[in-house]
Design an enzyme around this catalytic site. Structure first.
Site: not given
Ligand code: GLP
Length: 242
Positions: A69, A138, A140, A145
């Site tokens: 993404d 959440n 995702h 989402e």
């Molecule tokens: C982000 C990304 C995800 C990621 C997630 C968790 O928004 N789009 O690909 O896995 O949130 O992030 P973190 O590893 O900083 O908790």
């Protein structure tokens, strides 16, 4: 076919466990296609992979990468873009050909068209050998989402208030977090041959619990990983609610 769990004592152990699974895929297939994720969770794993490359046990010269993404709109030289993140955390430290590292185009004038082009790129590079995922608080994955229905292919999405809040820590202020993103869809992610999903900390506990329950719900997109035959969760005790 349930999700396999590798319970690690701490973050450093998780990073080593994830890196060794990715390394095994790369050693078995020199021209592997890696599906990569951003966020704070995989940073340690990227450090381990870069170190293996530095000491000569891992070769990236024939590897192709596709990222999950990207924020939209965002320029690649914005230090919060996922392209910048990947350069900083991996690509600038290994012998990879950057022309074979793909991230959705956060600068495209037409974001829907950028998503269609990204699917074409994914088709042209072939099946992802291993997809690395993090998980949002959440539930995702990528930027899929929780919603009443989920998308199959790469698409433009609005970020939920909770994701904007969770990601605000990386930006100067919450108002600076882009409100949209381009993300692989659930079908795109599930096409990978093998998937590892990393989670650490108590903030991920609820999402991990829903996923491990084994059912499917669009209110926790990660639960759809239960449809895939080869998924491994790499986590710390806090993410398991211990
Ligand atoms: C982000 C990304 C995800 C990621 C997630 C968790 O928004 N789009 O690909 O896995 O949130 O992030 P973190 O590893 O900083 O908790």
């Amino acid at each position: 076919m349930s999700i396999k769990v590798i319970r690690c004592e701490n973050y450093a152990e998780m990073s080593r466990a994830a890196a060794s699974i990715v390394a095994k895929v790369m050693i078995e297939k020199k021209n592997a296609v890696l599906g990569l994720a951003t966020g704070s969770t995989p940073v340690g794993m990227y450090g381990e992979l870069a170190e293996m490359n530095r000491i000569g046990v891992l070769d990236f010269s024939d590897v192709t990468t596709v990222n999950l993404d990207e924020y939209y709109p965002i320029s690649p030289d914005n230090d919060q873009s996922y392209r910048y993140f990947m350069n900083e955390n991996l690509f600038d430290h290994v012998n990879i050909d950057k022309s074979r590292t793909y991230v959705p185009d956060g600068t495209a004038a037409d974001p829907d068209d950028a998503c269609r082009r990204y699917e074409e790129i994914l088709d042209s590079v072939g099946q992802v050998d291993i997809q690395v995922l993090g998980i949002g608080q959440n539930g995702h994955i990528g930027f899929n989402e929780p919603a009443e229905s989920l998308e199959v292919l790469t698409h433009v999405t609005g970020l939920t208030a909770s994701t904007i809040k969770a990601n605000a820590r990386f930006f100067a202020s919450e108002a600076d977090v882009p409100t949209k993103a381009l993300t692989m869809g659930m079908g795109t992610i599930l096409r990978a041959k093998k998937i590892i999903i990393m989670a650490n900390g108590a903030a991920k506990r609820d999402a991990v619990a829903v996923m491990l329950k084994g059912g499917l719900t669009t209110s926790c997109p990660a639960s759809l990983l239960n449809l895939h035959p080869d998924v491994t969760l790499i986590c710390d005790p806090a993410a398991l609610g211990e």
